[in-house]
Design a protein around this motif. Structure first.
Motif, PDB file in Angstrom:
ATOM      1  N   ALA A  29       0.838  -1.203   0.000  1.00 40.33           N
ATOM      2  CA  ALA A  29       0.000   0.000   0.000  1.00 40.33           C
ATOM      3  C   ALA A  29       0.871   1.250   0.000  1.00 40.33           C
ATOM      4  O   ALA A  29       1.946   1.275   0.588  1.00 40.33           O
ATOM      5  CB  ALA A  29      -0.919  -0.008   1.218  1.00 40.33           C
ATOM      6  N   SER A  30       0.373   2.286  -0.651  1.00 37.33           N
ATOM      7  CA  SER A  30       1.068   3.570  -0.613  1.00 37.33           C
ATOM      8  C   SER A  30       0.617   4.404   0.583  1.00 37.33           C
ATOM      9  O   SER A  30       1.261   5.384   0.935  1.00 37.33           O
ATOM     10  CB  SER A  30       0.841   4.337  -1.914  1.00 37.33           C
ATOM     11  N   ASP A  31      -0.476   4.012   1.217  1.00 40.76           N
ATOM     12  CA  ASP A  31      -0.992   4.721   2.393  1.00 40.76           C
ATOM     13  C   ASP A  31      -1.103   3.739   3.561  1.00 40.76           C
ATOM     14  O   ASP A  31      -2.091   3.012   3.691  1.00 40.76           O
ATOM     15  CB  ASP A  31      -2.358   5.330   2.083  1.00 40.76           C
ATOM     16  N   GLN A  39      -5.556  -1.182   2.502  1.00 41.64           N
ATOM     17  CA  GLN A  39      -4.178  -1.512   2.113  1.00 41.64           C
ATOM     18  C   GLN A  39      -4.149  -2.660   1.116  1.00 41.64           C
ATOM     19  O   GLN A  39      -3.358  -2.649   0.170  1.00 41.64           O
ATOM     20  CB  GLN A  39      -3.338  -1.860   3.346  1.00 41.64           C
ATOM     21  N   GLN A  42      -5.071  -1.335  -2.334  1.00 47.58           N
ATOM     22  CA  GLN A  42      -3.954  -0.592  -2.918  1.00 47.58           C
ATOM     23  C   GLN A  42      -2.826  -1.533  -3.350  1.00 47.58           C
ATOM     24  O   GLN A  42      -2.209  -1.325  -4.397  1.00 47.58           O
ATOM     25  CB  GLN A  42      -3.402   0.429  -1.922  1.00 47.58           C
TER      26      GLN A  42
END
Length: 116
Positions: A29-31, A39, A42
């Protein structure tokens, strides 16, 4: 086919490497502030993007190692994975799920081998 390397923003490593027909990719995940579902979504989207970047796809996956920070999430992972990977068993990769201590708030990370 030319070699392709898509460097990570972290430096010293690549998100995806393709040499000849072989593809090696990592996704997360980027976040890291998202819950597991966010997550995971993503991470799967990132894996799709990495495969596409080198001319591969889900159907060309050979093996996927999935690292979970908490194995309590495995049932949720399994349900999302089945939806993401599709119904055609002829294209399913080998898959392993491992409990792991992940850095920076990450809850899931995937390491994939594919062909293009």
């Amino acid at each position: 086919m030319p070699d392709v390397r898509w460097p990570s923003a972290s430096g010293g490593r690549s998100r995806v490497v393709a040499r000849g027909a072989q593809v090696f990719a990592v996704a997360n995940a980027s976040d890291a502030g998202l819950d597991f579902s966010g997550q995971l979504a993503q991470t799967l989207a990132m894996l799709d993007a990495h495969l596409s970047h080198v001319g591969a796809s889900r159907a060309s996956l050979l093996s996927v190692q999935i690292f979970l920070s908490d194995l309590q999430h495995k049932k949720q992972l399994d349900a999302a994975w089945r939806e993401w990977i599709g119904e055609d068993s002829a294209t399913w990769p080998q898959r392993a799920v491992v409990g792991a201590q992940l850095d920076g708030g990450l809850l899931v990370e995937m390491v994939a081998t594919a062909f293009r």
